[in-house]
Design an enzyme around this catalytic site. Sequence first.
Site, mmCIF file in Angstrom:
data_model
loop_
_atom_site.group_PDB
_atom_site.id
_atom_site.type_symbol
_atom_site.label_atom_id
_atom_site.label_comp_id
_atom_site.label_asym_id
_atom_site.label_seq_id
_atom_site.Cartn_x
_atom_site.Cartn_y
_atom_site.Cartn_z
ATOM 1 N N SER A 91 50.579 42.705 39.096
ATOM 2 C CA SER A 91 49.332 43.436 39.072
ATOM 3 C C SER A 91 48.712 43.652 40.448
ATOM 4 C CB SER A 91 48.329 42.705 38.179
ATOM 5 O OG SER A 91 48.070 41.397 38.677
ATOM 6 N N LYS B 109 43.265 42.047 46.972
ATOM 7 C CA LYS B 109 43.188 42.494 45.593
ATOM 8 C C LYS B 109 41.736 42.424 45.137
ATOM 9 C CE LYS B 109 45.731 41.421 41.314
ATOM 10 N NZ LYS B 109 46.766 40.500 40.763
ATOM 11 N N SER C 145 52.842 38.513 39.597
ATOM 12 C CA SER C 145 52.035 39.594 40.165
ATOM 13 C C SER C 145 51.905 39.599 41.677
ATOM 14 C CB SER C 145 50.636 39.587 39.535
ATOM 15 O OG SER C 145 50.715 39.986 38.190
#
Length: 478
Positions: free
Chosen positions: A160, A85, A184
């Site tokens: 996310s 990420k 997330s």
Amino acid sequence: MNIAVKHASALTALSLTEAAEAVAKGETTAVELAKAALDAIVAGDERVNAFIWLDAETALETAAALDKVPMAERGKLHGVPLAHKDMYYKAGKLSTCGSKIRAEFRPGYTATVIERLEAQGSFALGGLNMAEFAQNATGHNQHYGHCHNPWGLDYCPGGSSSGSGAAVAARFVYAALGSDTGGSIRLPASLCGVTGIKGTQTRVSRHGVMPLSFSADNVGPLARTAKDCARIMAVIAGHDPKDPTSAKEPVPDYEASLDGDLKGLKVGVPKNYFLDDVDPEVMAAFEAMLEVLKGRGATLVPVTIPHIEAVATYGGVVSRVEGATIHAEWMRQRPQDYAVHLNSRLYASMGIPAVVYAEALARRGPILKEIAAVVFSQVDVFVAPTIRCKAPTLLSTDVDAGTPGALDAFNRLSLNTRPINYMGLPSVSAPCGLDSNGMPIGFQVQARPFGEGKALKVADAFQRDTSYHRERPPGFAV
């Protein structure tokens, strides 16, 4: 199909632990793994948009150097290409945090978890797409384009850590770090049909990781299997002097406990909150999962989770106030550079009274103590659907587009995950079925604090008798 393509397909089909073992046995090399991954990305990421940036040249150079390391000096992840990420700092490398504000940000230091992964021989191919500043559950990003679910490109991949879930599902990488403040890691794991773990609060260092909420942020991996997650957690967990909030609790060998034996293990099935208004197809998959656990020797025990409605409310208060605090200066200086939904969320969060935030923090300890006394005195773990609904489409959850009902659909995704962060419990999400649209369904396992091993043990036992974790999205199966 020529031999080279067959070989590349076989390599990308491996799990993380299988890939690491293949390198260790000399059956493949870091360069071959990197090339297979990069070929898969070139072939498929135009459709998925899992990557914000890719550094193929550096990755291949690193892989070549790793192949020269003597066998005796190789670590648990030697030669395995990953991607993370785009909020994990690596000195001199881009870290956009999915935002316009940090579009050119290059930190001067490296996150502890990245150092630990690299010390065991892994390397990164690039930075993965994510919700702007890790603040939505869907995978929408107005700045870098929305991330798409490989199982159905019109569908939400979860957020996310959207790129992390999508990249692992599409077989672009063997695992990826995500972050979990309200679900997330577990949301994209569930929606993309992969496995993800959020450890106990403070279990993994957050040094060098973009913050969202001081009290609820967690670092963890998304990978193909519970065994993969166990190996990565053993590498990244543990105290870090650079993060004084990280726990000093010893880190066990998580893989060693993955024996498939659930005899004597008591699995709690919530009687309240977590099964409210669950879609019938999700419930059917969840109930089938329970039968598999019973077949492995587990005893199912109905449990009531105390104060769960308050937990859900308090968790939202904590993450919203702390997120607004972190972004306060940018919100004063550059509000136009945030997406509409995030701008609105942050402004509204600034209006939450201090006394409400203080109450949410003050109640956390007593509530967790009661949960330990009431729930974990009866069971070793408790389980729930990761998400109550079937996978929604990107359009149906696009609040910035003004889609009717989008806000409700958006909020519904994290109903079962967000309370776990407030409680600080370790939680593993694993795939347990496909809905009538061919989209993945997941379940999550919660254990007492620092009980990651038991949560992983349950997920691993389920995966020994099922094949959902091995299935590939149809459009990405070679």
